[in-house]
Motif scaffolding. Structure first.
Motif, PDB file in Angstrom:
ATOM      1  N   HIS A  23       0.841  -1.199   0.000  1.00 45.18           N
ATOM      2  CA  HIS A  23       0.000   0.000   0.000  1.00 45.18           C
ATOM      3  C   HIS A  23       0.883   1.259   0.000  1.00 45.18           C
ATOM      4  N   ASP A  26       2.115   1.899  -3.437  1.00 49.55           N
ATOM      5  CA  ASP A  26       1.077   2.525  -4.262  1.00 49.55           C
ATOM      6  C   ASP A  26       1.020   4.029  -4.006  1.00 49.55           C
ATOM      7  N   PHE A  37      -5.486   5.959  -3.457  1.00 53.51           N
ATOM      8  CA  PHE A  37      -5.850   4.672  -2.869  1.00 53.51           C
ATOM      9  C   PHE A  37      -6.388   4.913  -1.472  1.00 53.51           C
ATOM     10  N   GLU A  39      -8.164   2.437   0.608  1.00 51.75           N
ATOM     11  CA  GLU A  39      -8.083   1.349   1.577  1.00 51.75           C
ATOM     12  C   GLU A  39      -7.747   0.051   0.858  1.00 51.75           C
ATOM     13  N   ALA A  40      -7.191  -0.909   1.604  1.00 53.61           N
ATOM     14  CA  ALA A  40      -6.875  -2.225   1.049  1.00 53.61           C
ATOM     15  C   ALA A  40      -7.254  -3.294   2.069  1.00 53.61           C
ATOM     16  N   CYS A  49      -6.051  -9.878  -2.553  1.00 57.76           N
ATOM     17  CA  CYS A  49      -6.064  -8.525  -2.012  1.00 57.76           C
ATOM     18  C   CYS A  49      -7.028  -7.668  -2.823  1.00 57.76           C
ATOM     19  N   CYS A  51      -8.251  -3.538  -3.373  1.00 57.74           N
ATOM     20  CA  CYS A  51      -7.897  -2.140  -3.126  1.00 57.74           C
ATOM     21  C   CYS A  51      -9.004  -1.233  -3.662  1.00 57.74           C
ATOM     22  N   SER A  53      -9.966   2.618  -4.702  1.00 57.39           N
ATOM     23  CA  SER A  53      -9.308   3.868  -5.058  1.00 57.39           C
ATOM     24  C   SER A  53     -10.253   4.811  -5.775  1.00 57.39           C
ATOM     25  N   HIS A  65      -0.329   0.406  -9.903  1.00 61.30           N
ATOM     26  CA  HIS A  65       0.015  -0.911  -9.352  1.00 61.30           C
ATOM     27  C   HIS A  65       1.197  -1.532 -10.102  1.00 61.30           C
TER      28      HIS A  65
END
Length: 82
Positions: A23, A26, A37, A39-40, A49, A51, A53, A65
């Motif tokens: 993260h 990123d 971004f 949250e992940a 995973c 993400c 955005s 990414h």
């Protein structure tokens, strides 16, 4: 700005620390592409995973990414949410 959810699959040795580090990577590149971004989330058992955005388009998300070293397998527009 539009929202996008991207998915990364088959990540090996996924931990809380790896998720946080990816993260951070990123965040290093997001401004250059006009992406933020938010949250992940991840599941270490499946190596998946997700993400969330804000971005001008899906390609901008993919570029960030890719530059960060972990290309997204899929990117979806999020047009409805509560």
């Amino acid at each position: 700005m539009p929202l996008y959810m991207d998915v990364h699959t088959k990540i090996k040795d996924l931990t809380q620390e790896k998720l946080a580090e990816d993260h951070r990577k990123d965040l290093e590149y997001e401004q250059a592409e006009g992406v933020h971004f938010k949250e992940a989330w991840a599941d270490p058992e499946t190596g998946t995973c997700f993400c969330l955005s804000e971005a001008p388009d899906q390609d901008a998300v993919r570029r960030v990414h890719r530059r960060a070293g972990h290309p997204a397998n899929e990117v979806y527009p999020v047009t409805l949410h509560v």
